[in-house]
Design a protein around this motif. Structure first.
Motif, PDB file in Angstrom:
ATOM      1  N   LEU A 303      55.624   9.547  38.982  1.00 13.90           N
ATOM      2  CA  LEU A 303      54.897   9.742  40.373  1.00 13.90           C
ATOM      3  C   LEU A 303      54.110   8.532  40.560  1.00 13.90           C
ATOM      4  N   THR A 304      54.149   7.857  41.616  1.00 11.62           N
ATOM      5  CA  THR A 304      53.342   6.693  41.947  1.00 11.62           C
ATOM      6  C   THR A 304      52.081   6.969  42.370  1.00 11.62           C
ATOM      7  N   SER A 305      51.318   7.776  41.575  1.00 11.29           N
ATOM      8  CA  SER A 305      49.938   8.236  41.587  1.00 11.29           C
ATOM      9  C   SER A 305      49.327   8.704  40.324  1.00 11.29           C
ATOM     10  N   THR A 306      47.838   8.374  40.197  1.00 11.47           N
ATOM     11  CA  THR A 306      47.435   8.764  38.879  1.00 11.47           C
ATOM     12  C   THR A 306      47.205  10.324  38.857  1.00 11.47           C
ATOM     13  N   GLU A 307      47.292  11.026  39.947  1.00  6.75           N
ATOM     14  CA  GLU A 307      47.217  12.546  39.767  1.00  6.75           C
ATOM     15  C   GLU A 307      48.713  13.036  40.030  1.00  6.75           C
ATOM     16  N   PHE A 308      48.788  14.076  39.520  1.00  2.81           N
ATOM     17  CA  PHE A 308      50.058  14.900  39.569  1.00  2.81           C
ATOM     18  C   PHE A 308      49.958  15.810  40.772  1.00  2.81           C
ATOM     19  N   CYS A 309      50.112  15.233  42.029  1.00  2.00           N
ATOM     20  CA  CYS A 309      49.911  16.119  43.131  1.00  2.00           C
ATOM     21  C   CYS A 309      51.000  16.737  43.783  1.00  2.00           C
ATOM     22  N   VAL A 310      51.449  17.632  43.104  1.00  2.00           N
ATOM     23  CA  VAL A 310      52.773  18.315  43.480  1.00  2.00           C
ATOM     24  C   VAL A 310      52.738  19.723  43.929  1.00  2.00           C
ATOM     25  N   GLU A 311      53.105  20.117  45.197  1.00  2.00           N
ATOM     26  CA  GLU A 311      52.690  21.363  45.572  1.00  2.00           C
ATOM     27  C   GLU A 311      54.163  21.875  45.558  1.00  2.00           C
ATOM     28  N   GLU A 312      54.120  23.611  45.007  1.00  2.00           N
ATOM     29  CA  GLU A 312      55.143  24.178  44.857  1.00  2.00           C
ATOM     30  C   GLU A 312      55.633  25.066  46.110  1.00  2.00           C
ATOM     31  N   LEU A 313      56.697  25.508  46.434  1.00  2.00           N
ATOM     32  CA  LEU A 313      57.183  25.973  47.605  1.00  2.00           C
ATOM     33  C   LEU A 313      57.646  27.615  47.288  1.00  2.00           C
ATOM     34  N   ALA A 314      57.876  27.954  46.114  1.00  2.00           N
ATOM     35  CA  ALA A 314      58.576  29.260  46.044  1.00  2.00           C
ATOM     36  C   ALA A 314      57.724  29.796  44.657  1.00  2.00           C
ATOM     37  N   THR A 315      56.499  29.793  44.367  1.00  2.00           N
ATOM     38  CA  THR A 315      55.975  30.434  43.297  1.00  2.00           C
ATOM     39  C   THR A 315      54.674  31.071  43.815  1.00  2.00           C
ATOM     40  N   LYS A 316      53.902  31.672  42.823  1.00  2.00           N
ATOM     41  CA  LYS A 316      52.635  32.355  42.962  1.00  2.00           C
ATOM     42  C   LYS A 316      51.680  31.162  43.553  1.00  2.00           C
ATOM     43  N   GLN A 317      51.928  30.112  43.055  1.00  2.00           N
ATOM     44  CA  GLN A 317      51.024  28.913  43.563  1.00  2.00           C
ATOM     45  C   GLN A 317      51.224  28.224  44.706  1.00  2.00           C
ATOM     46  N   SER A 318      52.397  28.857  45.306  1.00  2.00           N
ATOM     47  CA  SER A 318      52.983  27.939  46.538  1.00  2.00           C
ATOM     48  C   SER A 318      51.892  28.177  47.707  1.00  2.00           C
ATOM     49  N   TRP A 320      53.454  29.223  50.513  1.00  2.00           N
ATOM     50  CA  TRP A 320      53.920  30.492  51.218  1.00  2.00           C
ATOM     51  C   TRP A 320      52.973  31.609  50.831  1.00  2.00           C
ATOM     52  N   ASN A 321      52.700  31.506  49.506  1.00  2.00           N
ATOM     53  CA  ASN A 321      51.867  32.900  48.778  1.00  2.00           C
ATOM     54  C   ASN A 321      50.564  32.597  49.289  1.00  2.00           C
ATOM     55  N   ALA A 322      49.985  31.373  49.609  1.00  2.00           N
ATOM     56  CA  ALA A 322      48.750  31.346  50.088  1.00  2.00           C
ATOM     57  C   ALA A 322      48.222  31.587  51.608  1.00  2.00           C
ATOM     58  N   VAL A 330      55.275  35.654  61.108  1.00  2.00           N
ATOM     59  CA  VAL A 330      55.709  35.140  62.495  1.00  2.00           C
ATOM     60  C   VAL A 330      56.400  33.763  62.357  1.00  2.00           C
ATOM     61  N   ALA A 331      56.058  33.146  61.302  1.00  2.00           N
ATOM     62  CA  ALA A 331      56.453  31.695  61.048  1.00  2.00           C
ATOM     63  C   ALA A 331      58.256  31.779  60.892  1.00  2.00           C
ATOM     64  N   LEU A 332      58.476  32.773  60.038  1.00  2.00           N
ATOM     65  CA  LEU A 332      59.652  33.012  59.533  1.00  2.00           C
ATOM     66  C   LEU A 332      60.544  33.821  60.297  1.00  2.00           C
ATOM     67  N   GLN A 337      58.319  44.350  56.733  1.00  2.00           N
ATOM     68  CA  GLN A 337      58.702  44.797  55.386  1.00  2.00           C
ATOM     69  C   GLN A 337      59.348  43.855  54.584  1.00  2.00           C
ATOM     70  N   PHE A 338      60.160  42.961  55.334  1.00  2.00           N
ATOM     71  CA  PHE A 338      61.090  42.013  54.542  1.00  2.00           C
ATOM     72  C   PHE A 338      60.003  40.764  54.017  1.00  2.00           C
ATOM     73  N   THR A 339      58.877  40.721  54.799  1.00  2.00           N
ATOM     74  CA  THR A 339      57.686  39.888  54.655  1.00  2.00           C
ATOM     75  C   THR A 339      57.001  40.156  53.350  1.00  2.00           C
ATOM     76  N   GLU A 340      56.921  41.647  53.331  1.00  2.00           N
ATOM     77  CA  GLU A 340      56.297  42.146  52.004  1.00  2.00           C
ATOM     78  C   GLU A 340      57.204  42.014  50.731  1.00  2.00           C
ATOM     79  N   VAL A 341      58.680  41.871  50.786  1.00  2.00           N
ATOM     80  CA  VAL A 341      59.522  41.692  49.800  1.00  2.00           C
ATOM     81  C   VAL A 341      59.354  40.175  49.445  1.00  2.00           C
ATOM     82  N   PHE A 342      59.168  39.278  50.405  1.00  2.00           N
ATOM     83  CA  PHE A 342      59.256  37.911  50.310  1.00  2.00           C
ATOM     84  C   PHE A 342      58.155  37.647  49.603  1.00  2.00           C
ATOM     85  N   LYS A 343      56.666  38.145  49.865  1.00  2.00           N
ATOM     86  CA  LYS A 343      55.277  37.755  49.171  1.00  2.00           C
ATOM     87  C   LYS A 343      55.555  38.123  47.781  1.00  2.00           C
TER      88      LYS A 343
END
Length: 357
Positions: A303-318, A320-322, A330-332, A337-343
């Motif tokens: 990575l062309t940066s000294t910090e590993f600044c990588v954002e996750e999109l499909a995990t607890k730390q993503s 979407w979960n925040a 609304v966004a999706l 009910q399906f939003t609850e499954v997704f989360k």
């Protein structure tokens, strides 16, 4: 954006001789993204002549256990000699002078990945050799060389400047003993990522290791960071993107798999397979994900940066979960009910997802 991001093997053989070879990746895409890659192979007693370069990069040892490098960091008058073996990561900061030697009985191979924002030719590493047929020493006139090195006459100047006729990589004669490595500097400049403990370890999925200047101080001077991913068969490294305008270079070390990259306006700009020995680039803010094939997939990322600044999109730390559930709904355009499954599914996911087979 119109970039060809497909994984590629090295495209140019810059040098090949008895001592070894040097190959590079070269494309308009690398030039535009200001990153570069190269591969060095040294035969037994192969020696890459002393040089400095216009780019910062990371060296990763792919093969061999008896590599040796001598390095002088910019504005330093002290040579540090280091032993290298398979799995070692060594930063080479901008302006550092170095030489590389294979002290073993079998081939020694390294891949170099880095940034070329200050390079003469964006996308390429340009080297300035101190000696040899294309070296700086041979470039000056005999009179300049004589006076600079306090020699008696032009004959001595010619001997100093022109005796080494080899270029880039030579093979050293048997019987010459090269400098011994300095053990006291090794931990500050070299890190064996293969032997390191994992930051993420998922049963039947794989492992993720992250390397920054916190563990390897020289990375700060190089302005880069590193990660290593080893996926089990058919496992997935889920979608991520960089958050600090950094570009990601990815080199497939072993195995094979598939990769997808999504860019501006949700366009899938890459959907292809990747094999060991290939490299590809993920531009800043683009999202990428990889799935291993039946034999697994191992890749090294710089990575062309000294910090590993990588954002996750499909995990607890993503992200979407925040995001608040109703905002996700609304966004999706989902039902509650399906939003609850997704989360709920997000909370169960790691960045590495085991095979569902």
């Amino acid at each position: 954006m119109g970039l060809d991001l497909s994984p590629k093997f090295p495209q140019k053989r810059i040098f090949e001789g008895e001592g070894g070879s040097y190959d590079t990746w070269s494309s308009s895409e690398l030039a535009e993204l200001k990153v570069g890659g190269a591969k060095l192979a040294l035969q037994p007693r192969g020696f890459a002549l002393p040089h400095y370069a216009d780019s910062s990069k990371i060296g990763y040892v792919l093969k061999g256990t008896e590599g040796v490098t001598g390095m002088l960091l910019a504005n330093s008058s002290k040579e540090v000699v280091l032993k290298l073996q398979k799995g070692d990561v060594i930063p080479v900061p901008l302006g550092a002078t170095s030489w590389w030697y294979n002290n073993g009985d079998s081939e020694f191979v390294m891949v170099f990945l880095g940034e070329t924002s200050k390079a003469y030719v964006p996308g390429d590493f340009t080297y300035f050799f101190l000696s040899g047929g294309i070296g700086i020493m041979a470039g000056f006139s005999s009179e300049f060389t004589r006076r600079a090195y306090n020699l008696k006459n032009q004959e001595e100047a010619e001997k100093l400047a022109k005796s080494q006729t080899g270029s880039l990589i030579i093979k050293i004669e048997e019987g010459i003993i090269m400098p011994h490595p300095h053990k006291d500097h090794h931990h500050k400049m070299v890190y064996n990522i293969d032997a390191a403990s994992a930051n993420v370890d998922v049963k039947n999925g794989g492992i993720l290791k992250i390397l920054t200047s916190y563990k390897l101080p020289l990375l700060e001077q190089a302005g880069l960071s590193v990660s290593q991913v080893k996926l089990e068969a058919n496992a997935m490294y889920s979608p991520t993107f960089t958050t600090d305008a950094a570009t990601l270079l990815i080199y497939a070390v072993e195995g094979s798999g598939s990769v997808q990259i999504v860019g501006i306006n949700g366009e899938r700009v890459l959907d292809t397979n990747i094999k060991a020995g290939q490299m590809f680039v993920v531009p800043k803010f683009f999202a990428a994900a990889e799935i291993a094939g039946s034999e697994g997939l191992e890749f090294l990322s710089v990575l062309t940066s000294t910090e590993f600044c990588v954002e996750e999109l499909a995990t607890k730390q993503s992200v979407w979960n925040a995001i608040s559930p109703v905002v996700s709904q609304v966004a999706l355009n989902l039902t509650p009910q399906f939003t609850e499954v997704f989360k709920s599914n997000l909370t169960k996911n790691s960045i590495i997802i085991p095979s569902t087979n």
